[in-house]
Design an enzyme around this catalytic site. Sequence first.
Site, PDB file in Angstrom:
ATOM      1  N   ARG A  43      10.391   3.683   3.009  1.00  0.00           N
ATOM      2  CA  ARG A  43       8.955   3.506   2.782  1.00  0.00           C
ATOM      3  C   ARG A  43       8.800   2.649   1.532  1.00  0.00           C
ATOM      4  O   ARG A  43       9.213   3.046   0.447  1.00  0.00           O
ATOM      5  CB  ARG A  43       8.241   4.855   2.605  1.00  0.00           C
ATOM      6  CG  ARG A  43       6.717   4.702   2.537  1.00  0.00           C
ATOM      7  CD  ARG A  43       6.016   6.030   2.687  1.00  0.00           C
ATOM      8  NE  ARG A  43       5.999   6.788   1.441  1.00  0.00           N
ATOM      9  CZ  ARG A  43       5.486   8.016   1.318  1.00  0.00           C
ATOM     10  NH1 ARG A  43       5.000   8.645   2.377  1.00  0.00           N
ATOM     11  NH2 ARG A  43       5.503   8.638   0.149  1.00  0.00           N
ATOM     12  N   SER A 112       2.929  10.288  12.267  1.00  0.00           N
ATOM     13  CA  SER A 112       2.326  11.236  11.330  1.00  0.00           C
ATOM     14  C   SER A 112       1.094  11.876  11.947  1.00  0.00           C
ATOM     15  O   SER A 112       0.252  11.193  12.534  1.00  0.00           O
ATOM     16  CB  SER A 112       1.908  10.516  10.039  1.00  0.00           C
ATOM     17  OG  SER A 112       3.034  10.038   9.335  1.00  0.00           O
ATOM     18  N   LYS A 141       1.802   9.546  -2.414  1.00  0.00           N
ATOM     19  CA  LYS A 141       0.975   8.972  -1.332  1.00  0.00           C
ATOM     20  C   LYS A 141      -0.485   9.252  -1.667  1.00  0.00           C
ATOM     21  O   LYS A 141      -1.013  10.309  -1.341  1.00  0.00           O
ATOM     22  CB  LYS A 141       1.374   9.569   0.021  1.00  0.00           C
ATOM     23  CG  LYS A 141       0.696   8.886   1.215  1.00  0.00           C
ATOM     24  CD  LYS A 141       1.302   9.387   2.508  1.00  0.00           C
ATOM     25  CE  LYS A 141       0.510   8.953   3.733  1.00  0.00           C
ATOM     26  NZ  LYS A 141       0.369   7.517   3.883  1.00  0.00           N
TER      27      LYS A 141
END
Length: 216
Positions: A43, A112, A141
Amino acid sequence: MMMDLRSKLQLYLVTDTALCSDVGLVETVMQAVAGGVTMVQLRAKDATTLERIDMAWRLKVALAGTGVPLVINDDVEAACAANVDGAHIGQGDMTPEQARALLGPSKILGLSCETPQTVKAADTGRVDYLGLGPVFGTPTKSDHKAPIGFDGLAQLVTLSHVPTVAIGGLKADHQDQVWATGADGLAVVSAICGQPNPRHAAEQFRSKIRTSEVQA
């Protein structure tokens, strides 16, 4: 690989390039794998597709022979270009149908989900596993949805027809509660990335996983 996906999800490392900067991305990942990480998601939110491809190639070379799958978050194009093991997408990204068409049938595709509605709507014909959360709020996040807690996690796990991995602010001492929900694994960011000794940090999780497996 797909047959043992549940075991691959047990200790799922999600990278954070900023947190990994001191130790280095590849070194952090390899130390974590030595400590027991079973799957890695690249990520890199602020990177370009070309930069993600470069990172993925370096990780792919380093991970060769370990049996640890590598997927790329939110960039199916990079996942295809680097020919990694798959991709992970969110609700606001391309659809699972579009992602699967690009990836082909043999790659891993994760999705997700934050609510019962998104879990029920998940296209299990195209999606291989669900990332459920956030269990807790997390600074890694900033745009995450409201935390669901362990009760919310348990509800989503029950609704899922594919393997599941919990994510969101999880630490080593949360594992008993995660396993109690029936989730197949837990995803970790800051509890490993940014730690001075990523291998030791990963080992704190693996020792608990082994204990849980013995008790099961």
